[in-house]
Design an enzyme around this catalytic site. Structure first.
Site: not given
Length: 420
Positions: A407, A409-411
């Site tokens: 999501g 945060h991951c990106m």
């Protein structure tokens, strides 16, 4: 130099962030390769780029400077022959090709690519077997060469793409004014930290930052950035997960607690979460929303264990204390220095909604400032819960981006936040 990095929390006003816009690496995904490349489905590139561009646009609309990883790497090698050679040699060493003649041909192809950005994007894209015509040029001198050149073992690919790189949170992590160059769990992602190594060694702005950790799988275990949360100036949270093991945490914690220059960290909290793909990293089940609020996937709560790592009595040693029996709310309140915290459950208490929306990164949010949070549009149950909780949500379209299991945060890899 290194003072261009500054991350002391997960929620201070975000000033600068690094992304990677999905590129032609997605076109080198196939049903045969997507399993080993850690994908459950193949995103539609044009739509994924539209969604990612909207993500970047929303960040800019909130006064966040957006950097791109491939551009940073290209700037690092643009006028530095040593950096360019380090990048190519490191990438080839992790390419999975063992034939010397094939590697020589690939290197020759790459060295003839003059434009630094085109070169970096090609390294991310991967190399198809039909790009080089190796045996037709007489380069194949053995059966191993012929098989490698045909790409038969990789479904037409000579060297795999790096499609997970749009999850820039994972290969390296900014902590304080330094960086952890992470040790990736999966073979397919082990080339990714190399890009960070080049940037933080050679980039005209970011070279010279303190390095808290460097890749070394056999010596220091595995650790990935999705498991690292900066809970405060002196406290870091790290997940013991599918992709980060206790040895990796030990190695990073030792440097953070005892290294020179000082990191400012005096406590590491290790959160043991289920070791399975649906949980993957700590930030897929747990992110911070505000100074006193967190979003948590309820599926981790019954089995969650927390350990506290602090400086031991003797120099270089670590004291470890189990916080078993201490409620999560109390652990977090103590970690961030508040009287109490609010915990919101992904899915709003509905177990089916929780499982579905957590799979689509409902718990993976990115705060641009306290209480103002970027979320995936598709997770309507969780988003409605947060709206009712008074949070200011920025919704990102996510039909294609979510197929990679990550999501907002991951990106994103935050480079600079204001202190709280």
């Amino acid at each position: 130099m290194g003072d261009s990095l500054h991350i002391r929390s997960e929620i201070g006003r975000l000033k600068k962030v690094m992304l990677h816009r999905p590129g032609r690496e997605f076109l080198n995904l196939s049903p045969d390769s997507m399993g080993r490349l850690l994908f459950d489905d193949i995103p539609y590139l044009a739509a994924a780029q539209e969604e990612h561009d909207r993500f970047a646009e929303l960040l800019r609309e909130n006064d966040v400077e957006v950097l791109y990883l491939d551009q940073l790497v290209a700037e690092s090698i643009a006028s530095n022959a040593t950096a360019r050679e380090e990048l190519l040699d490191g990438w080839l060493a992790q390419s999975g090709v063992s034939s010397p003649s094939v590697l020589e041909a690939v290197k020759d192809r790459l060295e003839r690519t003059e434009d630094p950005l085109v070169l970096v994007d090609k390294l991310i894209e991967g190399i198809r077997a039909d790009e080089l015509e190796l045996c037709a040029s007489g380069a194949c001198r053995s059966l191993a060469d012929v098989v490698a050149a045909g790409g038969n073992e990789r479904g037409g690919l000579l060297i795999d793409p790096i499609p997970n790189l749009y999850f820039t949170r994972d290969p390296f992590s900014i902590i304080g004014q330094g960086v952890s160059l992470n040790s990736m769990w999966s073979v397919t992602r082990r080339r990714e930290p190399l890009f960070g190594q080049i940037v933080f060694k050679h980039h005209p702005v970011y070279a010279g930052a303190p390095v808290w950790h460097e890749p070394g799988h056999e010596a220091s275990g595995c650790i990935e950035g999705g498991d690292i949360l900066v809970l405060g100036p002196s406290t870091i949270g790290i997940g013991i997960s599918e992709r980060t093991d206790a040895s990796g945490i030990d190695a990073l914690a030792e440097t953070l607690l005892w290294g020179s220059p000082a990191s400012g960290v005096d406590r590491v909290l290790a959160f043991s979460i289920p070791r399975k793909r649906s949980c993957m990293h700590l930030d897929t089940v747990f992110t911070q929303l505000d100074v006193d609020a967190f979003l948590v996937h309820p599926g981790i709560l019954e089995t969650l264990k927390v350990f506290e790592l602090t400086r031991g009595v003797s120099a270089g040693s670590t004291a470890i204390r189990s916080l078993e029996g201490m409620p999560l709310e109390s652990v977090l309140a103590d970690a961030i220095g508040v009287d109490s915290v609010r915990i919101y459950e992904c899915g709003g208490g509905d177990p089916l909604a929780a499982a579905r929306e957590q799979w689509n990164d409902g718990a993976n949010t990115l705060a641009v400032s306290p209480g103002k949070v970027i979320v995936y549009q598709r997770n309507s149950v969780t988003n409605d819960l947060l709206y009712k909780g008074g949070f200011d949500l920025i919704e990102v379209p996510s039909s294609e981006l979510s197929r990679g299991r990550g999501g907002p945060h991951c990106m994103s890899m935050a480079f600079e936040r204001e202190d709280l």
